[in-house]
Design an enzyme around this catalytic site. Structure first.
Site, short mmCIF file in Angstrom:
data_model
loop_
_atom_site.label_atom_id
_atom_site.label_comp_id
_atom_site.label_asym_id
_atom_site.label_seq_id
_atom_site.Cartn_x
_atom_site.Cartn_y
_atom_site.Cartn_z
N GLY A 148 -10.35 35.77 -5.47
CA GLY A 148 -11.19 36.53 -4.55
C GLY A 148 -10.60 36.74 -3.18
CG ASN A 151 -14.17 41.61 1.80
OD1 ASN A 151 -14.01 40.93 0.78
ND2 ASN A 151 -14.20 42.93 1.76
CD GLU A 248 -12.86 46.48 -8.41
OE1 GLU A 248 -12.87 47.28 -7.47
OE2 GLU A 248 -13.24 46.79 -9.55
N GLY A 250 -7.20 47.69 -2.26
CA GLY A 250 -7.54 48.29 -0.98
C GLY A 250 -7.81 49.78 -1.05
CB CYS A 282 -12.41 47.21 -0.41
SG CYS A 282 -13.93 47.07 -1.37
CD GLU A 461 -15.10 43.15 -9.67
OE1 GLU A 461 -15.44 43.43 -8.51
OE2 GLU A 461 -14.64 42.05 -10.01
#
Ligand code: NDP
Length: 487
Positions: A148, A151, A248, A250, A282, A461
């Site tokens: 992870g 943020n 996942e 930027g 992001c 996701e």
């Protein structure tokens, strides 16, 4: 005063490492060390794999409805402890309490709830082929690693564990070294809810621990959230054992504001998409293309609202809506991008400096910053900054602005503001981005699949399709007649 030391969470409990190595975690709003965490050394890494193997055996043997019931219990506990968990996130990340209190835990819980509900509904296929037939089973992958970013630490841990566990996998999760506590809290909650020991393990440390996860042959899949550059390293390392991947990464997302748009609404979207979570999101729309006919009106309102409505300070103060950046290093990076913007000829409309609010004088704050007179080839327009820095650009032709918006190797998100319904869809269909909004920006409900085009990601996701990313299809052919054999 001594600060707590957290151990790794393996096989349902805290486990001491053998190396004795620890790292310190600071509150970004105060620059003070708030706790230490033990690094996952070789002993912990081996224990995590053994634990996950046992956890997987127990968990995958349960029926989906049994797993669903347990996960829904975890969802209830997450919601009951919302405020305690939100405070953990505020102290670790520096984000405002007013956000964490209603977003971080809630959107994490929503996703676990969504997949807990879906798991029992996942079905295979059956088809006759002559007198014979085949059927398919959706089987879990095995041990999945989650890595992870810092943020949305707890939310990311929930978004990765929700579908993984619902589908019957075991997880070894590595949070960012900057924000390790949320994942530990989630691990405790899973145990309290009845998830068997070993199903969700937390290993702690920096990139090396993540690197170990991506290379370990006992791990079947890596779901990674982080920077594009790190994502490439993860993919290269995972190739050694041909792991399944979700990435996942930027973005440098465009927001297009046409001249028939509700300008105030577009300003709200631009501010949300650049200053929420002090710009560390992001999907942020850091390139704002405004039609020349409404450009002046747009920047006048944007400047006024940014200067009047943003309150930086102690993130636990419920009035504060701009928190501290994650670290001193990141603050310096964001400020260096601002310097580049100025030196490359963009005009500062507002902001541009570090901030030292009276209620949090040592925090890593940066003023909400808006650049105008931006050109497409400027560094601030091309690179992800991941701070409260917005670039505004002008356009007057629809095809041209679509071409400019797409002129990037990133493709995470995009938005359009217009009242012309046909233009809204026509434009959004041409934008190369995985997550798009029309007359809105930033909402990401559990039901909606999210992920990037181009170098912003692989896989998705949330949404129904994500369960497929955590299962594999087994096809079973059933012979109903004698085998015809030439031998
Ligand atoms: P990083 O890529 O720096 O780190 C992400 C995670 O990877 C951290 O846990 C990090 O550990 C770990 N890591 C570092 N090196 C390696 C390696 N070689 N192998 C495996 N793991 C490694 O990202 P940030 O934490 O700085 O997060 C910000 C980035 O994340 C931004 O680019 C942002 O756009 C992106 N992001 C994307 C989202 C999306 O859904 N698309 C959502 C949120 C963020 P450690 O930090 O401990 O060093």
């Amino acid at each position: 005063m001594t600060t707590p030391v957290y151990e790794n969470f393996i096989n349902g409990h805290f486990l001491k490492n053998q190396s004795g190595d620890t790292f310190a975690v600071k509150n970004p709003a105060t620059d003070e060390v708030i706790y230490h965490v033990e690094v996952a050394d070789e002993f912990i890494q081996n224990a995590a794999i053994e634990s996950a193997k046992q956890g997987f055996a127990a968990w995958s043997a349960m029926t989906p409805i049994e797993r669903s019931r347990i996960l829904l219990k975890a969802v209830s506990i997450l919601r009951e402890r919302n405020d305690e968990l939100a405070k953990v996130e505020v102290l670790d990340t520096g984000k405002p309490w007013q956000e964490a209190e209603c977003v971080d835990v809630e959107t994490g819980a929503d996703v676990i709830e969504y997949f807990a509900g879906l798991a029992p509904a996942q079905v295979g296929q059956q088809q006759m082929v002559g007198n014979d037939f085949y059927y398919t089973r959706k089987e879990p992958l095995g041990i999945c690693a989650g890595i992870g970013a810092w943020n949305y630490p707890l939310q990311i841990a929930c978004w990765k564990s929700g579908p993984a566990l619902a589908a019957g996998n075991a997880v070894i999760f590595k949070p960012s070294e900057e924000t390790p506590l949320g994942a530990i809290k989630l691990a405790e909650i899973f145990i309290e809810a009845g998830v068997p020991a070993g199903v969700f393990n937390v290993v702690q440390g920096a990139g090396e621990v993540g690197q170990w996860l991506t290379a370990n042959p006992d791990i079947e899949k890596v779901s990674f959230t982080g920077e594009v550059g790190t994502g490439k390293k993860v993919m290269a390392s995972a190739a050694g054992s041909l792991k399944d991947l979700t990435m996942e990464l930027g973005g440098k997302s465009p927001l297009l504001v046409f001249d028939d748009a509700d300008v105030s609404q577009a300003v709200s979207a631009a501010m949300l998409g650049n200053f929420y979570t002090q710009g560390e999101v992001c999907t942020n729309c850091t390139r704002i293309y405004v039609h020349k006919n409404v450009y002046q009106q747009f920047i006048d309102e944007l400047k006024t609202r940014t200067e009047q409505n943003i309150i930086a300070g102690d993130p636990m103060d419920p009035e504060v809506n701009l928190g501290a950046l994650i670290s001193k290093k990141h603050q310096e990076l964001v400020l260096s991008y601002i310097d580049k913007g100025i030196s490359e000829g963009a005009t500062l409309l507002t902001g541009g400096k570090a901030l030292s609010p009276a209620s949090a004088p040592n925090g890593y704050f940066v003023e909400p910053t808006i650049f105008v007179d931006c050109k497409d080839d400027m560094t601030i327009v091309k690179e992800e900054i991941f701070g409260p820095v917005m670039s505004v650009l002008v356009f007057d032709d629809e095809d041209d602005v679509i071409r400019r918006a797409n002129d990037t190797h990133l493709g995470l998100a995009a938005g359009v503001f217009t009242k012309d319904i046909q233009r809204a869809h026509r434009v959004i269909h041409q934008l190369q981005a995985g997550i798009c909004w029309i007359n809105s920006y930033g909402n990401s409900p559990a039901e909606m699949p999210v992920g990037g085009y181009k170098q912003s990601g692989i896989g998705r996701e949330n949404g129904i399709e994500t369960l497929d990313h955590y299962t594999q299809t087994k096809s079973i052919y059933v012979g109903m007649s004698n085998i015809e054999s030439p031998f």
